[in-house]
Design an enzyme around this catalytic site. Structure first.
Site, PDB file in Angstrom:
ATOM      1  N   ASP A 219      22.808  76.568  -2.009  1.00 33.70           N
ATOM      2  CA  ASP A 219      23.678  76.538  -3.375  1.00 33.70           C
ATOM      3  C   ASP A 219      24.905  75.674  -3.266  1.00 33.70           C
ATOM      4  O   ASP A 219      25.420  75.286  -4.316  1.00 33.70           O
ATOM      5  CB  ASP A 219      24.003  77.933  -3.938  1.00 33.70           C
ATOM      6  CG  ASP A 219      24.583  79.060  -3.017  1.00 33.70           C
ATOM      7  OD1 ASP A 219      25.661  78.221  -2.256  1.00 33.70           O
ATOM      8  OD2 ASP A 219      24.269  79.827  -2.855  1.00 33.70           O
ATOM      9  N   HIS A 234      19.206  75.526   5.734  1.00 32.73           N
ATOM     10  CA  HIS A 234      17.815  75.416   4.905  1.00 32.73           C
ATOM     11  C   HIS A 234      17.932  74.481   3.986  1.00 32.73           C
ATOM     12  O   HIS A 234      17.249  74.342   2.816  1.00 32.73           O
ATOM     13  CB  HIS A 234      17.608  76.985   4.231  1.00 32.73           C
ATOM     14  CG  HIS A 234      17.286  77.960   5.153  1.00 32.73           C
ATOM     15  ND1 HIS A 234      17.223  79.375   4.820  1.00 32.73           N
ATOM     16  CD2 HIS A 234      16.646  77.754   6.549  1.00 32.73           C
ATOM     17  CE1 HIS A 234      16.809  79.925   6.061  1.00 32.73           C
ATOM     18  NE2 HIS A 234      16.504  79.153   6.900  1.00 32.73           N
ATOM     19  N   CYS A 245       7.704  59.548  -0.225  1.00 32.15           N
ATOM     20  CA  CYS A 245       8.604  58.240   0.570  1.00 32.15           C
ATOM     21  C   CYS A 245       9.784  58.736   0.872  1.00 32.15           C
ATOM     22  O   CYS A 245      10.651  57.804   1.462  1.00 32.15           O
ATOM     23  CB  CYS A 245       8.550  57.123  -0.444  1.00 32.15           C
ATOM     24  SG  CYS A 245       9.723  57.239  -1.985  1.00 32.15           S
TER      25      CYS A 245
END
Length: 353
Positions: A219, A234, A245
């Protein structure tokens, strides 16, 4: 009815007892002291032939300390400490008793002051002694900002199967569900702000108490609160890229359901989906910091997600955990404090001064 004096600090020993009383009013606290000197040398039974001395009433904590300073009160056995003055009393004791010589006494004081088996006081001492402290945070850190926790007993995973949403397969095969889920999470963040705990960690970094924060959260609240050295294990939901791409895109483009402007591929948040590898740079920097740390403190993580759950075991230093619920790894920690981050961190910050 006038407010009654309460016990602020009570200590005892073979020669007597010292009790500091306080009464709270709209004008603040006022304090008084009694000392009971036992003629029999044993105050356990409160002998009747003891000499009780009373003090004047004073109007400040500094003056209250002067009332007891003539006695070595910090060397006596603590019996009771008022919760409102626990941190103040603890800091006075720590300033007078060296951990190497009085470790057992300090643990006893910590138990009486904080009622947590001495863990909060012990953790504060470890943080002050540590030359390198790493914080590892999980979802319990962000629940204080009203961000739902996926893995607690009340978490979102009870209603949403992660294997159907937070995966590459979902992105490829069921993009509408994938997009709806992450659009909801992004929009949920718009009205949320860092919690008090986030700001405390940023302050500790500025004060040199901690070196860095490694986080499982995506967050961005640590950075928003002012933390500089943050390793997002993460990834981040606040940045977007093309899955095909890898070209960067804006959050507005993702929320609007646009395709990649470069190749037409599907846009996604720049976070780790189930089955993907962790960001190499963040992982290696966190691993290096933890391996050389004197102290690693886990905050708000159930330690259920691999490989992050292995990190605390990779340090040669002390390890502590602050979490609202018990975890399967509690036994590996030197210090365990069960409580919400939003409640424990302000107390710890006060104890640290």
């Amino acid at each position: 009815m006038a407010n009654q004096f309460e016990v602020v600090l009570e200590v005892g020993g073979e020669g007597g007892s010292i009790t500091l009383y306080g009464v709270s009013s709209e004008n603040g606290w006022r304090f008084s002291r009694t000392t009971e000197e036992s003629a029999l040398g044993d105050i356990a039974d409160r002998p009747t032939d003891s000499l009780v001395r009373k003090s004047k009433v004073v109007d400040s904590w500094e003056e209250a300390l002067q009332l007891v300073q003539r006695y070595p009160w910090y060397r006596l056995s603590p019996r009771k400490v008022h919760p409102d003055f626990a941190a103040k009393v603890w800091k006075e004791v720590v300033n007078r008793l060296d951990w190497m010589d009085h470790g057992r006494d300090l643990n006893r004081w910590s138990r009486v002051c904080f009622g947590d088996g001495g863990a909060l006081g012990e953790l504060s001492l470890l943080m002050k002694k540590s030359q390198s402290t790493v914080i590892l945070t999980g979802a319990g850190m962000s629940t204080e900002s009203d961000i739902p926790d996926f893995r607690s007993k009340d978490g979102w995973w009870r209603n949403i199967d992660p294997t159907t949403v937070a995966t590459v397969d979902a992105l490829k095969e069921n993009y509408s569900l994938f997009h709806e889920f992450y659009q909801m999470r992004i929009e949920n963040l718009e009205s949320r702000v860092p919690s008090g705990g986030h700001y405390i960690l940023a302050k500790w970094e500025e004060q040199g108490l901690i070196d860095c924060v490694a986080t499982q959260n995506v967050d961005g609240f640590h950075q928003a609160a002012g933390s500089k050295e943050v390793y997002e294990l993460h990834g981040s939901i606040r940045t977007i890229r093309c899955h095909d791409c890898q070209s960067p895109a804006s959050i507005d483009e993702f929320v609007a359901g646009d395709r990649c402007s470069q190749c037409g591929g599907k846009l996604r948040p720049n976070l780790v989906l189930f089955g993907e590898l962790l960001p190499r740079d963040a992982w290696e920097r966190a691993l290096a910091a933890i391996r050389q740390a004197d102290l690693v403190v886990v905050i708000g993580s159930s330690l259920q997600v691999s490989p992050v759950n292995t990190l605390p075991s990779l340090t040669s230093g002390k390890v502590a955990i602050i979490n609202a619920e018990e975890t399967e790894q509690d036994e590996m920690f030197d210090i365990v404090i069960h409580g919400k981050a939003g409640e424990v961190l302000p107390k710890l910050d006060e104890v640290l001064g």
